[in-house]
Design a protein around this motif. Structure first.
Motif, mmCIF file in Angstrom:
data_model
loop_
_atom_site.group_PDB
_atom_site.id
_atom_site.type_symbol
_atom_site.label_atom_id
_atom_site.label_comp_id
_atom_site.label_asym_id
_atom_site.label_seq_id
_atom_site.Cartn_x
_atom_site.Cartn_y
_atom_site.Cartn_z
ATOM 1 N N LEU A 65 0.825 -1.209 0.000
ATOM 2 C CA LEU A 65 0.000 0.000 0.000
ATOM 3 C C LEU A 65 0.859 1.258 0.000
ATOM 4 N N SER A 66 2.009 1.206 0.644
ATOM 5 C CA SER A 66 2.921 2.349 0.618
ATOM 6 C C SER A 66 3.468 2.574 -0.785
ATOM 7 N N TYR A 67 3.753 1.487 -1.491
ATOM 8 C CA TYR A 67 4.195 1.609 -2.889
ATOM 9 C C TYR A 67 3.092 2.229 -3.743
ATOM 10 N N LEU A 68 1.855 1.813 -3.489
ATOM 11 C CA LEU A 68 0.719 2.370 -4.223
ATOM 12 C C LEU A 68 0.563 3.861 -3.924
ATOM 13 N N ALA A 69 0.755 4.231 -2.654
ATOM 14 C CA ALA A 69 0.658 5.641 -2.272
ATOM 15 C C ALA A 69 1.770 6.472 -2.893
#
Length: 361
Positions: free
Chosen positions: A106-110
């Motif tokens: 999710l951090s990569y997506l953000a």
């Protein structure tokens, strides 16, 4: 008492936009709190926080904030709930493993899209929050989306109903501000003294900041148009034209260079300052037209001044008076002429863009 009242009225007039925005945020917060109490939501404060975040200074900004908040929360609770169900997280090591599995992707997506910045935060709340542990992942996710959805709806409704402000209107006001700043730069550039050069630097910074604000507003206005909340023309061509005009002013500044007091015969170099004065006057007229919604004045003053400047250059060349000029001064002369011609063309385009908005109004 009368003086105090006069000062208060003057202060409120200067800060009207800030006071209106504060009113909207307060109204959305109170309305969401009341609805959360009536609906007996288990964690109504999430709805209140969401409404506060979603309530922006204009409708377009509220639409973007609501979409980012809702989609980011949906992705966060869905993915965080799946991780919570698949990875038991009763002890410290297991919770760390579940946290890694949830936060890393999710951090990569953000990082790829700012609209998903809330997703990893929401997943952490699902995994580590006490409410998530007591209610279970599915129930917690459902309640969370109800709360976020309520906050988004109320925030948008307040932006639409409580002293509504359209990004489309702010686009024209900010575009007018940029045009005036460019006009001020032309005036300072024609001054060619130390004080003008210092002021020019400050104006360049303010122009860049205003264009950044305008770019944000154009994106928000586009959302209003897609949502059928505004039917003004697409403001993106207006932004592109103003950015080209700013580039023209930068090129003119580089071509003009230092003041030319060091040239023995200053009459050899044609005076370009009448062109700058005509351009500044045209920009200010267009700024007023954008701000008021009236048709632009199609004056030929700039074209006439530029034609006179070109005639002076042609006469200077015909008389062979440029042979003794240093190469850098030849660059200044012809580079200035090229920059002014590009400026005229883009200014003509700005006249057309201004006419589009006036015709629509």
């Amino acid at each position: 008492m009368s003086r105090w009242w006069s000062v208060s009225v003057s202060w409120m007039a200067r800060n009207r936009s800030k006071l209106v925005h504060a009113l909207r945020m307060t109204a959305s917060t109170l309305a969401t709190f009341a609805l959360a109490e009536v609906l007996d939501l288990p964690q109504g404060f999430w709805a209140v926080i969401t409404a506060l975040i979603v309530t922006q200074s204009n409708v377009g900004g509220s639409l973007k904030a609501a979409l980012d908040r809702f989609v980011g929360s949906l992705v966060g609770v869905a993915y965080g709930g799946v991780v919570a169900m698949l990875i038991p997280h009763t002890d410290g090591l297991a919770r760390a493993a579940a946290l890694l599995a949830a936060v890393a992707p999710l951090s990569y997506l953000a990082a790829k899209s700012a609209g998903f910045r809330i997703a990893p935060i929401t997943a952490i709340i699902v995994l580590l929050g006490s409410a998530g542990a007591s209610l279970g992942p599915l129930s917690f996710a459902t309640d969370r989306m109800l709360e976020v959805g309520l906050g988004c709806i109320v925030g948008i409704l307040v932006s639409l109903l409580v002293v509504p402000a359209r990004a489309s209107r702010s686009v024209l006001e900010t575009a007018a501000e940029v045009a005036r700043l460019l006009a001020d730069q032309l005036d300072r550039l024609a001054g060619a003294d130390d004080a003008s050069q210092a002021a020019m630097n400050r104006l360049a910074v303010r122009t860049r900041q205003a264009l950044t604000r305008l770019e944000t507003l154009v994106g928000e206005a586009a959302r209003e148009r897609r949502s059928r909340l505004a039917d003004m023309p697409d403001p993106d061509p207006l932004l592109r034209t103003l950015m080209r005009l700013r580039h023209d002013v930068v090129m003119l500044r580089r071509a003009v260079g230092e003041p030319r007091q060091d040239v023995a015969d200053r009459d050899v170099c044609p005076d370009w300052t009448p062109v700058a004065a005509a351009g500044a006057a045209t920009l200010r007229g267009l700024a007023d037209a954008l701000a008021t919604g009236r048709p632009p004045d199609r004056s030929t003053a700039l074209a006439d001044a530029l034609a006179a400047y070109r005639t002076s250059i042609d006469r200077t060349r015909a008389e062979r008076r440029t042979r003794d000029l240093p190469t850098d001064w030849l660059w200044r002369m012809f580079g200035t002429g090229f920059a002014l011609e590009q400026f005229r063309r883009n200014l003509d385009d700005l006249v057309e863009r201004t006419a589009d908005f006036a015709a629509h109004g």
